[in-house]
Each structure stands twice: as structure tokens, then as C-alpha cells.
Design an enzyme around this catalytic site. Structure first.
Site, PDB file in Angstrom:
ATOM      1  N   HIS A   1       0.878  -1.177   0.000  1.00  0.00           N
ATOM      2  CA  HIS A   1       0.000   0.000   0.000  1.00  0.00           C
ATOM      3  C   HIS A   1       0.914   1.225   0.000  1.00  0.00           C
ATOM      4  CE1 HIS A   1      -2.714   2.988   1.855  1.00  0.00           C
ATOM      5  NE2 HIS A   1      -3.728   2.204   1.537  1.00  0.00           N
TER       6      HIS A   1
ATOM      7  N   LYS B   1     -10.074  -0.728  10.737  1.00  0.00           N
ATOM      8  CA  LYS B   1     -10.310  -1.962   9.977  1.00  0.00           C
ATOM      9  C   LYS B   1     -10.608  -3.139  10.902  1.00  0.00           C
ATOM     10  CE  LYS B   1      -7.180  -0.430   6.312  1.00  0.00           C
ATOM     11  NZ  LYS B   1      -7.967   0.119   5.206  1.00  0.00           N
TER      12      LYS B   1
ATOM     13  N   CYS C   1      -4.736   2.471  -3.605  1.00  0.00           N
ATOM     14  CA  CYS C   1      -3.464   2.997  -3.057  1.00  0.00           C
ATOM     15  C   CYS C   1      -2.333   2.003  -3.288  1.00  0.00           C
ATOM     16  CB  CYS C   1      -3.588   3.327  -1.568  1.00  0.00           C
ATOM     17  SG  CYS C   1      -4.868   4.517  -1.220  1.00  0.00           S
TER      18      CYS C   1
ATOM     19  N   GLN D   1      -4.094  -5.224   7.004  1.00  0.00           N
ATOM     20  CA  GLN D   1      -5.093  -6.160   6.464  1.00  0.00           C
ATOM     21  C   GLN D   1      -4.955  -7.549   7.066  1.00  0.00           C
ATOM     22  OE1 GLN D   1      -7.573  -5.289   4.619  1.00  0.00           O
ATOM     23  NE2 GLN D   1      -6.930  -3.273   3.901  1.00  0.00           N
TER      24      GLN D   1
ATOM     25  N   ASP E   1       3.496  -4.085   7.575  1.00  0.00           N
ATOM     26  CA  ASP E   1       2.200  -3.409   7.555  1.00  0.00           C
ATOM     27  C   ASP E   1       1.128  -4.471   7.827  1.00  0.00           C
ATOM     28  OD1 ASP E   1      -0.232  -2.294   6.893  1.00  0.00           O
ATOM     29  OD2 ASP E   1       0.443  -1.413   5.002  1.00  0.00           O
TER      30      ASP E   1
HETATM   31  N1  PMP Z   1      -1.801  -0.437   4.565  1.00  0.00           N
HETATM   32  C1  PMP Z   1      -2.762  -1.199   4.044  1.00  0.00           C
HETATM   33  C2  PMP Z   1      -2.414  -2.580   3.554  1.00  0.00           C
HETATM   34  C3  PMP Z   1      -4.075  -0.715   3.978  1.00  0.00           C
HETATM   35  O1  PMP Z   1      -5.036  -1.482   3.445  1.00  0.00           O
HETATM   36  C4  PMP Z   1      -4.360   0.578   4.478  1.00  0.00           C
HETATM   37  C5  PMP Z   1      -5.755   1.136   4.432  1.00  0.00           C
HETATM   38  N2  PMP Z   1      -6.335   1.125   3.181  1.00  0.00           N
HETATM   39  C6  PMP Z   1      -3.314   1.330   5.012  1.00  0.00           C
HETATM   40  C7  PMP Z   1      -2.052   0.795   5.048  1.00  0.00           C
HETATM   41  C8  PMP Z   1      -3.511   2.714   5.537  1.00  0.00           C
HETATM   42  O2  PMP Z   1      -4.259   2.727   6.705  1.00  0.00           O
HETATM   43  P1  PMP Z   1      -4.685   4.111   7.359  1.00  0.00           P
HETATM   44  O3  PMP Z   1      -5.276   4.921   6.234  1.00  0.00           O
HETATM   45  O4  PMP Z   1      -5.705   3.746   8.362  1.00  0.00           O
HETATM   46  O5  PMP Z   1      -3.475   4.746   7.908  1.00  0.00           O
END
Ligand code: PMP
Length: 406
Positions: free
Chosen positions: A123, A226, A364, A203, A200
């Protein structure tokens, strides 16, 4: 757990009873943000109604109740991922957590010529911060490539680890493909090579039991919204020696021990990294969320979601002209797909008219879209509160949209 148990659990989520465009809501966008059970809504409501005050500042009763609620939430979140609460920095989410690592841990250590590895499936939150710090210190960010099935190319990665690599940025689960990466195996290899790992977990934590110490990483970031918690909450776990060595990133109230014009000393971790008034009610809600999830049991949740994933995959595979992107052997309940002749955005818009919420776009993850040669995908993501009937509703809605599109 029985179907009746899952049906009772679904009833804990008030929003799932609403309609959208006069159709029952079919919410298949939990990878984007999860819905909130009544227990979380009640915890936030109770905090503001009965306990609201700032933390760590006031000796009055409400101040100590708010502080206890906030620190109690930290303990609950730490228990949820099996770490010590003092090693858990509460952040606004994964994005803030990874930026903290990039600027406070990595930037002072990186030299010109150093390499930061980031997998092709990161991401942007675990990629762009690395590009920003690399630019400042003359390091380079190099991709770890994946196979067409959407798995990390392990032999290639092993060869890359032999280079001048200082940091490896690695997602536990891909938000686009659902791939579950062999994080423990990869972190062990990186550790042997003296490379710090930044995982990270955004997910992963929603879908499976996560025991951070068993992964052997240096840093693990995740986001609260999440896992059924409020938005603007998240956490960074780090090895204690890193937290002790890292300078603060944000300065301000709460993170200091003593401030003088000639020298300021800082609070101990994790408070050293939590400048200013935190999202107290949000973390109270997140504390309630992890307790709610633990009461169901993350192993039960993982099992239920695997059943839904298998059913949805089978039904989607049977749709003519539909291509699933990412066929990893080990997946969480996330499915990206494309339909011949339909742009992802049009498809998602038309599905919405049928009450079905899916996400379309690049998620993203531009470099991953570039790998598959597509501008966007449609993504259906499932949580334990979804049902087989909702998978059927998705399939029926896709069929209707395809008829409309001719
Ligand atoms: N990493 C991953 C794999 C995600 O799916 C997301 C959220 N879409 C994020 C990071 C970012 O999370 P946040 O916007 O809550 O900081």
C-alpha cells in the site's frame, strides 16, 4: 460456531440493517473500513457522556477515569496482538505509524547508497514514506517483485537481501490481492542479514489471530478502523531497543519529562511518541472493538471468512468474462476482479445502485496496478459479519449490470 451464532453476531452491527437505494445494504468493503458493532458505539458514547476529560494532565476524578480508560485500551490492544503495552505506540493509523518509523528510526541511520526494499504489493502507506526519506538521505527504494499469482518472489528476494539493504517494508496481507505473505520466514532471513523489517499489518489483524512476537519483525503497524474500531486510531509495535533509541518525531505536550530552554528531556516510550492530546474516545472505542473480536475469537473469525472467501471465489469464477487478480495459495477474504468490457468504476457505481458496496480504483497500490497492466480493479472484501446470501446478491447484481452494459 453455528449459523445462528453468526447471524446473532451480524445483528450487533446496526448499520447492516439499513437500505441503500431502496435495496438492503450489502457491505463488501471492509478492507477499506470495517463496520462498528454496538459495543464500540456504546463505548464511545459512554466515554463522552460520563468520563470525558483529557488524559495524564488533571488530578480530578474525570481526568483519572479518562487516563485509565485510555491506558486500559492500550493494554487491551496490546493483549490482542500479544505484546507489552509499553512497546505499543498509539497512532492515528498505519500511515502515521510507518511515517514515525521512517523519520525517527530510518532517516538518522540511512546513508547514501543504502537500499530500502519494498514489495511490489505495498500500500502507498508502506512505500511513499520510504521514498520521502530516501530522497533526503541518498538511499534508494527498490521493489521486491511478485509472481503473476500475486505471491512474493522468494528466490529473488533472498538474492536481494545480500545487497546493501537496511530496511525491508513488507505487508502482512495485500489489500488488493488478499495474499498472506510468509512474514515470519521473510523476517528471519532479513534479521540474519541485519536488515530491519517494517511490517504493515493493516489487512492481517482484521482477518486472523496475529501474534506479533512470533513474526520476528522489528516494527508492526496496524490501523484501528479496519478492526471495527473508530477511524483515527492505530498502533505501532516496535522492539523495545528501537523505541528507546529512536528520537521523538512530534514534539509537544505529554511527550516530555522536563523542558528547559537549554535542554529538554523526554518521557519514556511509548509516551515519548505521543505528543499532544490523543484520540481518547477513539481508543476507548478501539479497546472495546478488540474485546468484542476476542470474545468471538480471531480463530473463529478466520475460519468463517475462509468459508466466505471460498464460496465467493467459486461463484465469481463461474461468471463469464470475469478475471480474478491474485491467486495466491494463502489468501485473506479479499478478491480483486475485472470484468471484460466494464470499467471498474462504472461497475462499482452500478453495483451500488443494487445496494452492493464494493471498492473500485487503484486501492493505493499503483505499482501493483502497473504490474498487472490495469488502471484499476473492483474489490469485494469480506468480514465475519457478511453472509453467503450477500455473495449471492453480489453475483446477481453483477449479472444485472452485465445485462445493462450489453
Ligand atoms: N496499509 C494497508 C495494507 C491498507 O489497506 C491501508 C488502508 N487502506 C493502510 C495501510 C492505511 O491505513 P490508514 O489509512 O488507516 O493509515
Amino acid at each position: 460456531m453455528s449459523a445462528a451464532d453468526w447471524s446473532a453476531i451480524r445483528a450487533d452491527f446496526p448499520i447492516l440493517g439499513r437500505t441503500v437505494h431502496d435495496k438492503p445494504l450489502v457491505y463488501l468493503d471492509s478492507a477499506n473500513t470495517a463496520q462498528k458493532p454496538q459495543a464500540v458505539i456504546d463505548a464511545v458514547d459512554d466515554f463522552y457522556r460520563n468520563h470525558n476529560a483529557n488524559v495524564s494532565r488533571a488530578v480530578h476524578q474525570l481526568g483519572s477515569e479518562a487516563t485509565e480508560a485510555y491506558e486500559g485500551a492500550r493494554r487491551a490492544i496490546a493483549r490482542f496482538v500479544n505484546v507489552h503495552p509499553n512497546d505499543l505506540v498509539l497512532t492515528s493509523g498505519t500511515t502515521q505509524a510507518i511515517n514515525l518509523v521512517a523519520y525517527s528510526f530510518a532517516l538518522p541511520r540511512l546513508q547514501p547508497g543504502d537500499v530500502i526494499l519494498a514489495t511490489r504489493m505495498e500500500h502507498h502507506a508502506n512505500l511513499v514514506p520510504w521514498q520521502l526519506v530516501a530522497e533526503r538521505c541518498g538511499a534508494t527504494v527498490v521493489p521486491v517483485e511478485i509472481t503473476p499469482d500475486g505471491e512474493i518472489d522468494l528466490p529473488a528476494l533472498k538474492a536481494q537481501l545480500a545487497g546493501p539493504v537496511k530496511i525491508l517494508a513488507l505487508t502482512h496481507v495485500s489489500n488488493v490481492l488478499g495474499t498472506v505473505n510468509p512474514v515470519a520466514e521473510i523476517c528471519a532471513l532479513a534479521r540474519k542479514a541485519g536488515i530491519a523489517t517494517v511490517v504493515d499489518g493493516s489487512q492481517a489483524v482484521p482477518h486472523m489471530p496475529v501474534d506479533i512476537p512470533s513474526l520476528g519483525c522489528d516494527f508492526y503497524a496496524f490501523t484501528g478502523h479496519k478492526i471495527c474500531g473508530p477511524t483515527g486510531t492505530g498502533a505501532l509495535w516496535a522492539r523495545r531497543e528501537h523505541l528507546q533509541a529512536m528520537p521523538p518525531f512530534f514534539g509537544g505536550g505529554e511527550m516530555i519529562r522536563e523542558v528547559r530552554f537549554d535542554k529538554t528531556t523526554f518521557n519514556d516510550p511509548p509516551h515519548k511518541f505521543e505528543a499532544g492530546t490523543p484520540n481518547i474516545a477513539g481508543f476507548v472505542g478501539l479497546g472495546a472493538a478488540v474485546e468484542y473480536l476476542s470474545a468471538i475469537g480471531m480463530a473463529h473469525i478466520a475460519e468463517r471468512e475462509q468459508t466466505l472467501l471460498a464460496y465467493a471465489t467459486e461463484r465469481l469464477r463461474a461468471v463469464d468474462g470475469l478475471r480474478i487478480i491474485g491467486q495466491a495459495r494463502h489468501k485473506a477474504a479479499v478478491i480483486s476482479f475485472l470484468i471484460e468490457g466494464a470499467h471498474g468504476h462504472d461497475l462499482a457505481t452500478l453495483l451500488d445502485l443494487e445496494g452492493v458496496a464494493v471498492r473500485s480504483g487503484h486501492h493505493c497500490a499503483h505499482p501493483l496496478m502497473q504490474f498487472y497492466g490495469v488502471p484499476a480493479t473492483c474489490r469485494a472484501s469480506f468480514a465475519f459479519y457478511n453472509t453467503e446470501a450477500e455473495v449471492d446478491a453480489l453475483i446477481a447484481a453483477i449479472a444485472k449490470v452485465r445485462r445493462m452494459l450489453g
